[in-house]
Design an enzyme around this catalytic site. Sequence first.
Site, PDB file in Angstrom:
ATOM      1  N   LYS A  78       0.848  -1.197   0.000  1.00  0.00           N
ATOM      2  CA  LYS A  78       0.000   0.000   0.000  1.00  0.00           C
ATOM      3  C   LYS A  78       0.884   1.247   0.000  1.00  0.00           C
ATOM      4  O   LYS A  78       1.894   1.297   0.720  1.00  0.00           O
ATOM      5  CB  LYS A  78      -0.912  -0.027   1.235  1.00  0.00           C
ATOM      6  CG  LYS A  78      -1.975   1.076   1.255  1.00  0.00           C
ATOM      7  CD  LYS A  78      -2.919   0.904   2.445  1.00  0.00           C
ATOM      8  CE  LYS A  78      -4.021   1.952   2.479  1.00  0.00           C
ATOM      9  NZ  LYS A  78      -4.951   1.759   3.616  1.00  0.00           N
ATOM     10  N   SER A 153      -9.948   1.782   2.471  1.00  0.00           N
ATOM     11  CA  SER A 153      -9.051   2.557   1.646  1.00  0.00           C
ATOM     12  C   SER A 153      -7.994   1.740   0.903  1.00  0.00           C
ATOM     13  O   SER A 153      -7.434   2.216  -0.081  1.00  0.00           O
ATOM     14  CB  SER A 153      -8.338   3.603   2.500  1.00  0.00           C
ATOM     15  OG  SER A 153      -7.471   2.974   3.438  1.00  0.00           O
ATOM     16  N   SER A 177     -10.125  -0.600   6.679  1.00  0.00           N
ATOM     17  CA  SER A 177      -9.515  -0.456   5.356  1.00  0.00           C
ATOM     18  C   SER A 177      -8.809  -1.674   4.800  1.00  0.00           C
ATOM     19  O   SER A 177      -8.429  -1.671   3.631  1.00  0.00           O
ATOM     20  CB  SER A 177      -8.538   0.714   5.350  1.00  0.00           C
ATOM     21  OG  SER A 177      -9.251   1.901   5.141  1.00  0.00           O
TER      22      SER A 177
HETATM   23  N1  GLN Z   1     -13.299   4.050   5.812  1.00  0.00           N
HETATM   24  C1  GLN Z   1     -12.791   4.497   7.078  1.00  0.00           C
HETATM   25  C2  GLN Z   1     -12.392   5.954   6.971  1.00  0.00           C
HETATM   26  O1  GLN Z   1     -12.664   6.528   5.995  1.00  0.00           O
HETATM   27  C3  GLN Z   1     -11.627   3.645   7.497  1.00  0.00           C
HETATM   28  C4  GLN Z   1     -10.398   3.919   6.736  1.00  0.00           C
HETATM   29  C5  GLN Z   1      -9.232   3.101   7.165  1.00  0.00           C
HETATM   30  O2  GLN Z   1      -9.383   2.067   7.806  1.00  0.00           O
HETATM   31  N2  GLN Z   1      -8.062   3.589   6.834  1.00  0.00           N
HETATM   32  O3  GLN Z   1     -11.842   6.510   7.849  1.00  0.00           O
END
Ligand code: GLN
Length: 482
Positions: A78, A153, A177
């Site tokens: 990532k 994400s 995410s």
């Molecule tokens: N979707 C969640 C957010 O927007 C979690 C994102 C994540 O786990 N990095 O914060």
Amino acid sequence: MSPFSDALSIAASVRRGERSATEVLEEHLGRIAEREPEIHAFNLVTDGPARATAAAVDAAVAAGEDPGPLAGVPVAIKDNLCTRGVPTTCSSRILEGWRPPYDATVVQRLAAAGAVAVGKTNLDEFAMGSSTENSAFGPTRNPHDTSRVPGGSSGGSAAAVAAGFAPVSLGSDTGGSIRQPAALCGVVGVKPTYGLVSRLGLVAFGSSLDQVGPFAHTVADAALVCEVVGGHDPGDSTSLPGAFPSVSEHLSDGVAGLRVGIVTELMGEGVAPDVAARVRAAADALAGAGATVEEVSVPAVTFGLSAYYLVAPAEASSNLARYDGVRFGNRVDAATTGEMMTATRTAGFGDEVKRRIMLGTFVLSAGYYDAFYGTALKVRTLMRQDFDTAYESYDVLLSPTSPTTAFAFGAKTADPMTMYLNDICTIPTNLAGHAAMSVPFGTGDDGLPVGVQVLAPALGEVPMFRTAAVLEAAAHAEGGAA
Ligand code: GLN
């Protein structure tokens, strides 16, 4: 079952000299060349350095050395994990062109285990989002249906595995995410217990929530990657002592006698009926394998979203203060330092990141701190207590990973709240600092993958992986029979 080779069998054949790491890499680069223009899983494919790494692995094997447990295994990383000398963008304009001077600990450990890094994967900017639509470099597409999002994400890392670009990848999970994109892309995704995997070199979003973990086609590959990248790191002040629990050796233990609780609050409102049906089928499979399965109420999980959207933006607003045009990435010049910082941040951050910074700054400001941030911390404690109570009677808990299967591009971008609601099932784990993982378990009414979430208490990785292995076998048996 996945049509692609898994990491364990690749490493075994490379270590035995039956396949070269170079041949394995070229096969994966071939698939990337074919499908990446359509999928956009990567911000950068590092084919040059990957070829050099693969050649070094092959040279080691030829010299009679053992390159390690991930010998010749292509891995995707990532793009919020630091890679020395290789651009690390967090899919944000503000970091464009920045090359970290060091490797994240997890990146170092993958390399030391013989893995071959093939590229940096796309994400929602600074990991804020659930669809990868918030990337400054354009979205990633779901390999199962390119009109749908891959989740986020870590959408790029999930899609890279699902498309066969790499058998395993790394993501980060602050509120879901890793698990949510794993569910939407039909792969395994693990959020380990907070502190088990080093955060050194993971670009910080919500430091008390962030955790690195793997994506894989199989539970066994995910277990192996956890064992390789996990374990104490003196460079991370929140790192737990000792090694990652040895989960691989327990994968065939079964679930006889294990107590499994289906979380009532995560099976009702907001969860699509076809997804809930898959969770019930998973529960039946566990019961059939000898587990005791019951419903259990964990009342405070319903406050998860509200608490998360105070705690995570608060931490983000502080963590992202460092991107001011002085030390990292882009700078927009202006007459004074203050104006330069404003111009840089205005141009460099996307809308969602700005929204989080404003939210976070507001809830931490004098006069509001106690009412918002302070209350959220109390809710966080309450949630831990409710989980603790549940774990007195259950070894693991079960829920959907995501309330729906993969949705269409643009379906949830108009109103941030509809996007945030994607994470109702995953967020409580991060607030509690616990472990959870998503295991593919068949498909929804639309034929797209459904993930079942296995939740465990802190350091409950062994029962969590045992449960996941049984679910994986049951899903294969079901798929084979269909
Ligand atoms: N979707 C969640 C957010 O927007 C979690 C994102 C994540 O786990 N990095 O914060």
